[in-house]
Design an enzyme around this catalytic site. Structure first.
Site: not given
Lengths: 682, 682, 682
Positions: B157, B310
């Protein structure tokens, strides 16, 4: 104190124009010519030029370039238009702020700002003062004889504060000058509280939210530093162009600037005003607030014409939700300023820039670039109308019978005192509990048809019939004595809650409020202050009926009589409005923040008792206001419908001619469209 | 631009698994064995390992320890499961950030961050790049032949920005590369505004909220620095393991990352998505937003399968009020991703840690540690179902007839331009006025049963029937020409308010909006923008009826015809929706933000006029959506009830078999429970 | 743990007085004499002197001036009044903080504070500790034999934290002491999460919001540093004046200070309490919260009398909207403290200062300076009443049958754990989800007429009938065992949602909640936590009916029986309140935050089942509370109407004499005015 200003030498009609930034368009040389053409079409007389152009004028330290400005000045002169030439200190050149970091401000947290943004130079920096003086000198030297030059527009919207070590030292020096000794300062600041006693001048901070005395003096100091900076900027201008008046643009009720002090040092009073477009039901109250600020400027000009130096021909870009102006609203804004004595109406801005923070700020010429937009057409029509109002240019507004004091020192002292309820202003102009109270009373008087002059605490108010003192929280013994004498000799004074709590140091008066020896004048003792939640209303019963809110004082009669009493809360039955005969006059005390119906009832009673004259002898419906101003052709009346609804005005037996069309006569029932404005011969 | 991705070499079925952090459990050696056992029970195929394990791998500078990871890799291989091996740069080791403070970010205010938190290394630091490359090289060397290794999970991320002097210098260099000369930069940034002209590259700041051009370029630069960092991380991976694909996990509509650019440099598109559990009445609209983001990923993958890397098997811990997922909701989330082309569904996380910021983040295995929890049982059932959908693994979703452009540059330019109304996104995904507009149009199309492909401004849209451009605020002349050609040759384009205001520098177009030469294509002139308070609605009347809000443009017909007009405000009667025949195509302009009923009416009309096919030829009730995807056994349909209420679907004469139970056929009236999902053979 | 305190040696009646700051009035020498006179009129016995007077005592480093204080001490002694002499460390002298910048705190962002404000010295600074000790020594030396000296008021409202490098080093040393090895610390903090493993003590920060273990230890460390500072201040006092008790003023439920630990080191428990004046409908609930805090102080004093060392005789100045106290409210506040065991009622402050942050804080003597104010008259009447209650001075409150644990460690652990819903306290005292839960249960018990003693986790609770554990989130195995034993031997325990999630490191228990081996005691397994939006209510059905909100756990019966079940949500039918027979006792679990009707129903049932005695055997209307306390003349009852409405109390056959007027007997129906308080002989 005499604030009376003289006229701008070269002005023969109402000025109409805008801020103009040709320096942004140097890559498009045809734009200047197109602008001159469009300005003529729009009836423009003048433009403020060069406000943020320091780097264009001095691209490197000590290297100057005036060619582009020469061209602008020359073309304006050829076109018969004037330039209000700006000094460029409002925004620091990047080369300057990077080379001399000390010119950048330090914020409250002690952090030095990066380069960029604007209106943010250190107020004390010797380097910045020197550099500003140098460029100002060059500008004055170059254009001192130029036929386009009508006015100096010194810097722009001075504001803000700096907490650098240089400002801290300047503050300490300012305090030494003010107090002489640390003992005097410690006593004035009551600094034994929380062990804040200073034992050396160097210990004094620029910011301590727990010290109300320090904070008040800091606000005074910052204001003084701005004035000092402005005056230093003017030195070469006054020397080289003694006949060209200097002004700077104020920002109405901006909190940090006590413009009464500034007014003493400029040749013209000039203001920027942005009543954010909004057409909800209560907008007409906003218009009365704009009226208040116009009156404030007129007060600073000693009753003489003043300049509206910035307003928007459309929406702004920074107002949160930027609504378009509804039809009629823009013309009304312009005429409202004129009705209140404006000699000048200038827009920010002439032409929208393509980039930057304000690329969407309203302008006469849009990105579109044409004359076909609604805004341009509106502006051109107004330009024509203002040209036809030439007779007004030096006309004053009639002196009122009622004066009101608006005092930044009281505002600052109240805002730095922790305890009384804090109030967020309801917009669209900067306000707070102090200013809202002034707005309230001004609105009530206006709705009763009573004109009001705004004064400073140093103004001579002895000639007025009525003196209104909303929340005059800081009140010196000297002013208290002048108020006493005014009432003694027959004046009528109206004071409100929060009167005379502190002396000039922000320390509370001892011996019972109101202080400054005013208890005898009002015949009351103000024991304690009840602060109320937003939804609480206290009933008001008696000769005045209605309700109070936010702040209510528990007062005791000590000679005065009670006109109205609380009808609820544990102090039900206690006086809320009192009247005291003192000498040949009368002193009224309004011990709460009242809602409008009660205030209107109070002032309607006063209107009758004090035999005041209304601006026009008509009962006007809600949102309709009448103003008048003298002209070389007699008195001119302005009838405004500030509301978003049609309104009917009953002229009854009255009859008035339309100013620009004397054939047309208004009488009987007149219907005003939303935001309609009419100009009449009175 | 061709975004088409190839498949993961070792993938033979849908991947199902989770982030796994055995490094947190080294003190409990039995946990790994227990986890392998539970993973088998849950149908797990794979896990992302090592995301935040730098210190476990390199406890001291240059001293490496792989024993624990060896064991994990070996056990996974033995169990027939794969590892997505992470590079550990997402969180700096304490020893590194304390020894080399320059790797820590400096915030906007100029303050260097302390060690700690995550995703916060300086983007420019040579030290950090070198250290990351070194550990990545060791990982690749050690595991290049390992049978468990299926994919590189590069960092985690990536996001955020750094304002250190090193980043500032990099920004200045990036600008020099982009603009060549300061004159070009000053012109692009319109920096004469407020005197912001730069006379030396070194003067340029990384942050000045008053400079919209600077801000837009800063966002571009930060994005580029992230991509550059990611690519540098990949160098040793690509060199040592040329057959192992590299990916990094995106964050949907995260504002600061223009993933279209990232998509060009990864081998697989992977996304993290957390549609916060919520079962209020409008939740089904959130599900359509999740659908939008899935489609965006599919667009970045060129229509090929992509990875949901995710999501939470239960609530998250950081969502404010972390509600539990209601029954059916979790299975629906997983199947929704699969229906939209996912090749992989991974959770964050496998097992809840005992401490740290995310100790309460949903996980397959709770602190309880057993298989008896509702969540574990849910996950195991889904694991079994996904195993039975093996035929889908390389299946694409059908190409749509309608394309929509989603463009971070327009979003950035709009958000850095001060004037148009700012809108807080309504959740649950990051959004703003730009993204909300895209969501609105995607929702309307979806509710009309029309599938949409999401494209970048660089994508080839020539093959689509309809091209939707919500608020394409920044629009280059080159794209304008491609749009023109698209319509010329028969395409249908739909644009909205806020189209083509600025060119790529964030400077406004001159000559009237829409710019980029699109006025002729749309046959309109957009004169001005009215921004409205939250509770204002403007009536819409005509061939489309309903209401508009927030932003309304005043447009003029210049060839186009008006389909709908304002029914209130001062522009009542003026066009709000227009249609212009241009070449062989049609260009529609929607000059406001419309509420859903009007948008639905508009798209229903379009559906008919443009003869578009619906995904399934049924009228579906509110909240029910149909999706399909190809498989090796034919087309598979997914029928979702996104709402919290039961819904009835009228299949009429249609009949479809249940995918996993061909005996069962759906026809007539089908009742769907709240959050129910059904898989069909189409 | 035994918290029992002994009495103040010189106290013979209830102390009544105020903070007194004659150092602020040194320029007005007559004020001291006038104050002594007014104090006598008001029935004052004592005053806290010198709290913020360091600079007055030590105007230059090492130069002391005691003359003014000598005069005050002597005049007090002459007047037969006592002085609680303060050590002045609560506010740093300007000379000190400017000469030694290291004594100023560094905030979370790493910025050192400027001089000024108060309660903000660095907790670790050796310089400040040395300077404080020096001035304390001088004070103790000078006044050790003075007859006015009754008590040491050590510093003032210790609070806050400092993040300087010295505090960081102290924190690292504290951690080394606590954990011994970094491995132990890393395991306790679960620092492998996000790669936060420390490999050297010097790497540890004082602040990382992502590390719940670090944060909890930081709160413990800060608390310990305060206690350590306080104890260091006391060294010379205890040495030089061994007979004069030392205290410091607590702040009720202030979050950062675990007063149970402080209580072990002071000789008297003293508290400051400001139940902000407010007379809306729910104010009586605020009064019960004040009651809670009084009970907490009584708990810290081991059931012995304690001191209310600050409260306001009127409004405060810092409460946002500072309403005046309504008639009766002030007397009620004072008597409420006395009813709960106070030996002392002192105001902040005796006389309003003229300037400074608190110039408008309520005081006995206003700026007016006279005895004619409502507040002064109120205070004088209360002074007389307290004098007549002399028999109460050493009287205890009866020991209750119900104990409740209030635990700062659970509060800190819950607040530093990210996931469970965060709740803003509803005022007027500092609270959060943890404290609100305690308040709720205390209110329910109080409304059922059941007295409650408040205990720490270290208190011996074995003698109580019922032990209530609201949200005891952090619960050690050792305490778990004590709870188990309590139930085993016949006790009744009531626990709520959020019980025993974490051990003392803030790490979650494994193996299913509640942890600490309590699953067997409660006979349940708590599977998951549902956090709910503010407007969601979950129905409760069964032996207890009503509703739940905010947080609901999904629990499974594992031996317990269900008393009430959810009536809505997907877990409808599942148990929300359980009861488990364990050993000779019973363990109840309330798996949600219940609204008051359900809590009242639960406790009414408990009252009966556990055969508890009510404080008075009457059914009291809402807002009416009965308390009793022993005196040398028998038990005294206090009947309070906390509500803003009149209330009728049915005495039925009961009859009680008025305490101060034994002729008057209350029986039948008694009407209580709003805020009325009556004192009875029980």
């Amino acid at each position: 104190m005499d604030y009376v200003k003289t006229a701008i030498p070269r002005q023969e009609r109402l000025f109409y124009g805008a801020d103009y930034n040709p320096d942004q368009w140097q890559a498009c040389p045809d734009v200047l010519e197109r602008d001159i053409e469009l300005m003529k079409e729009a009836g423009v007389t003048s433009a403020s030029v060069g406000i943020f152009s320091w780097t264009s004028l001095e691209p490197e330290e000590g290297i100057y370039e005036f060619a582009w400005l020469d061209r602008v000045m020359d073309r304006f002169a050829e076109a018969g238009m004037f330039v209000f030439l700006a000094t460029p200190s409002g925004s620091k050149p990047m080369w300057l702020s990077e080379k001399y970091p000390e010119v950048r401000r330090v914020d409250k947290a002690g952090k030095r700002e990066p380069s960029g943004w604007r209106h943010n130079h250190c107020l004390s920096s010797p380097v910045y003062r020197e550099k500003a003086r140098a460029i100002n000198t060059r500008l004055a030297q170059r254009y001192q004889k130029h036929p386009a030059l009508a006015l100096w527009h010194v810097s722009n919207e001075y504001s803000g504060e700096c907490h650098c070590q240089s400002c801290r030292a300047a503050f300490q020096a300012w305090l030494k000058e003010r107090y002489g000794t640390l003992d005097a300062l410690n006593e004035a600041w009551w600094s034994a509280f929380w062990n804040h006693t200073f034992t050396d001048w160097s210990q004094i901070q620029t910011n301590d939210l727990s010290m109300d005395g320090l904070q008040l003096d800091w606000l005074r100091f910052v204001n003084d530093q701005h004035v000092s900076f402005m005056r230093e900027e003017m030195v070469p201008l006054r020397e080289l162009t003694p006949d060209i008046p200097c002004t700077t643009n104020f920002m109405g009720t901006h909190e940090g600037t006590n413009y009464w002090q500034w007014a003493e040092h400029v040749d013209q009073i000039a203001n920027d005003l942005y009543p954010l477009p909004d057409d909800r039901a209560n907008t007409w109250q906003h218009a009365i607030r704009a009226d208040f600020i116009h009156s404030l400027m007129r007060g600073m000009s000693g009753g003489k014409p003043w300049m509206l130096l910035e307003c928007s021909p459309s929406s702004v870009n920074w107002g949160g939700i930027n609504k378009l102006k509804r039809p009629g609203a823009h013309r009304q804004e312009v005429l409202q300023a004129v009705a209140n004595g404006a000699s000048t109406v200038h827009y920010f801005q002439w032409r929208k820039g393509r980039g930057g923070f304000e690329k969407y700020h309203g302008a006469v010429v849009d990105h579109d670039g044409s004359n076909r937009t609604r805004v341009f057409q509106d502006c051109a029509a107004i330009g024509a109308e203002l040209a036809s109002l030439r007779s007004l240019v030096q006309g004053d507004c009639p002196v009122a019978e009622v004066a009101m004091i608006y005092d930044w020192e009281s505002r600052w002292a109240l805002n730095t005192s922790c305890g009384p309820k804090e109030l967020a202003g309801t917009g669209p102009f900067p306000s707070d509990l102090y200013t809202e109270t002034c707005f309230d009373h001004y609105e009530a008087l206006t709705r009763c048809g009573i004109a009001v002059d705004l004064l400073s605490t140093r103004s001579d108010f002895s000639g007025y019939k009525v003196l209104v003192l909303p929340a005059l929280y800081l009140l010196s013994e000297e002013l208290g004595e002048r108020i006493r004498a005014f009432v003694q000799s027959g004046g009528q004074v109206v004071a409100t809650c929060l009167t005379a709590y502190v002396e000039s140091s922000n320390k509370c008066y001892l011996g019972g409020f109101p202080g400054a020896s005013l208890r005898a004048v009002f015949g009351i003792w103000n024991e304690e202050l009840d602060n109320l939640p937003a939804d609480t209303r206290v009933e008001v019963r008696g000769a005045v009926e209605g309700s109070a809110k936010d702040v209510v004082e528990r007062i005791h009669l000590d000679g005065a009589v009670s006109l109205a009493q609380a009808g609820s809360e544990f102090y039900a039955g206690e006086a809320l409005i009192t009247e005291n005969d003192y000498g040949n006059g009368v002193a009224s005390y309004l011990a709460a923040r009242f809602e409008m119906p009660a205030l209107l009832a109070f002032y309607r009673r006063l209107l009758e008792k004090a035999s005041l004259c209304r601006s026009i002898d008509l009962d006007l419906p809600e949102g309709v206001v009448f103003r008048c101003r003298d002209s070389s052709e007699g008195r001119v009346g302005f009838l405004f419908n500030y509301s978003n609804q049609s309104r009917e005005v009953e002229f009854g037996k009255l009859a008035m001619a339309a100013y620009l069309d004397p054939q047309t006569t208004y009488s009987g029932t007149i219907e005003l469209a939303p935001y309609e404005s009419r100009i009449l011969r009175v």
